[in-house]
Design a protein around this motif. Structure first.
Motif, PDB file in Angstrom:
ATOM      1  N   ASN A  34       0.630   4.255  -4.289  1.00 36.28           N
ATOM      2  CA  ASN A  34       1.622   4.602  -4.891  1.00 36.28           C
ATOM      3  C   ASN A  34       3.002   3.566  -4.733  1.00 36.28           C
ATOM      4  O   ASN A  34       2.990   3.180  -3.408  1.00 36.28           O
ATOM      5  CB  ASN A  34       2.069   6.061  -4.597  1.00 36.28           C
ATOM      6  CG  ASN A  34       1.212   7.003  -4.986  1.00 36.28           C
ATOM      7  OD1 ASN A  34       0.637   7.002  -6.133  1.00 36.28           O
ATOM      8  ND2 ASN A  34       0.672   7.666  -4.034  1.00 36.28           N
ATOM      9  N   GLU A  46       7.245   2.742  -5.067  1.00 37.75           N
ATOM     10  CA  GLU A  46       8.433   3.451  -5.385  1.00 37.75           C
ATOM     11  C   GLU A  46       9.379   2.327  -5.083  1.00 37.75           C
ATOM     12  O   GLU A  46       9.607   1.393  -4.255  1.00 37.75           O
ATOM     13  CB  GLU A  46       8.305   4.622  -4.309  1.00 37.75           C
ATOM     14  CG  GLU A  46       9.937   5.375  -4.790  1.00 37.75           C
ATOM     15  CD  GLU A  46       9.735   6.471  -3.456  1.00 37.75           C
ATOM     16  OE1 GLU A  46      10.561   6.550  -2.492  1.00 37.75           O
ATOM     17  OE2 GLU A  46       9.148   7.710  -3.829  1.00 37.75           O
ATOM     18  N   PRO A  63       9.653   6.460  -8.987  1.00 35.48           N
ATOM     19  CA  PRO A  63       8.300   5.986  -8.644  1.00 35.48           C
ATOM     20  C   PRO A  63       7.878   5.016  -9.898  1.00 35.48           C
ATOM     21  O   PRO A  63       8.455   4.852 -10.896  1.00 35.48           O
ATOM     22  CB  PRO A  63       7.576   7.239  -9.160  1.00 35.48           C
ATOM     23  CG  PRO A  63       8.460   8.237  -9.819  1.00 35.48           C
ATOM     24  CD  PRO A  63      10.039   7.851  -9.529  1.00 35.48           C
ATOM     25  N   GLN A  72       0.941   3.334 -10.269  1.00 38.17           N
ATOM     26  CA  GLN A  72       0.130   3.275  -9.158  1.00 38.17           C
ATOM     27  C   GLN A  72      -0.707   1.719  -9.213  1.00 38.17           C
ATOM     28  O   GLN A  72      -0.667   1.429 -10.434  1.00 38.17           O
ATOM     29  CB  GLN A  72      -0.950   4.374  -9.128  1.00 38.17           C
ATOM     30  CG  GLN A  72      -0.394   5.773  -8.789  1.00 38.17           C
ATOM     31  CD  GLN A  72      -1.548   6.702  -8.731  1.00 38.17           C
ATOM     32  OE1 GLN A  72      -2.540   6.669  -9.221  1.00 38.17           O
ATOM     33  NE2 GLN A  72      -1.413   7.656  -7.839  1.00 38.17           N
TER      34      GLN A  72
END
Length: 159
Positions: free
Chosen positions: A63, A65, A122, A125
């Motif tokens: 992930n 961010e 975010p 991914q």
């Protein structure tokens, strides 16, 4: 002899407590987390912030961010960022445009803070192989050449 035994027991409990606290407080899921400063007087459109992520130890989906810190001199309700990533050794490239809404529909700041406001947005991914490293560059994509009030921009990767 009884006092020595109590002291020994106390030391064992204290060491165990400190060890347990250290294990719980570690964030083993964070692979990379760094902020870069911009000039509060203005983040220029051609000022690119660059982050170098060391090779990852484990393959997987990670992930990503973006963190942002602004103050009251930031003049807009949102900011658009261009995030370019080059993944090595395969030289794969990935570019994302991220529109970050900083206020709600009534103009109230969504971030946390008092004189500086913290935001976290975010990103998509990313799939990485063992040994992949990343060079990340972030620029703003606003029509205004110089943006006042942006103090820091961060990049974070977690497992």
């Amino acid at each position: 002899m009884n006092i020595a035994r109590h002291i020994y027991t106390f030391i064992i409990i204290a060491v165990a407590f400190c060890g347990a606290t250290a294990i719980v407080s570690c964030d083993s899921q964070t692979v990379y987390h760094k902020y870069s400063h911009t000039l509060l007087a203005g983040w220029e459109k051609n000022d690119t912030l660059i982050y170098y992520v060391q090779p990852v130890k484990e393959p997987g989906r990670y992930n990503e961010e973006i963190g942002l810190r602004i103050n009251d001199s930031y003049p807009f309700m949102s900011i658009t960022l261009v995030v370019k990533q080059q993944i090595f050794p395969g030289k794969r490239t990935k570019t994302d445009t991220l529109k970050c809404n900083l206020t709600d529909t009534k103009g109230y700041i969504k971030g946390h803070g008092i004189s500086y406001y913290q935001f976290n947005f975010p990103l998509k991914q990313i799939d990485l192989r063992r040994g992949d490293s990343i060079q990340v560059s972030i620029q703003h994509a606003m029509k205004r050449e110089i943006l006042p009030g942006v103090s820091d921009v961060g990049f974070k990767i977690t497992e």
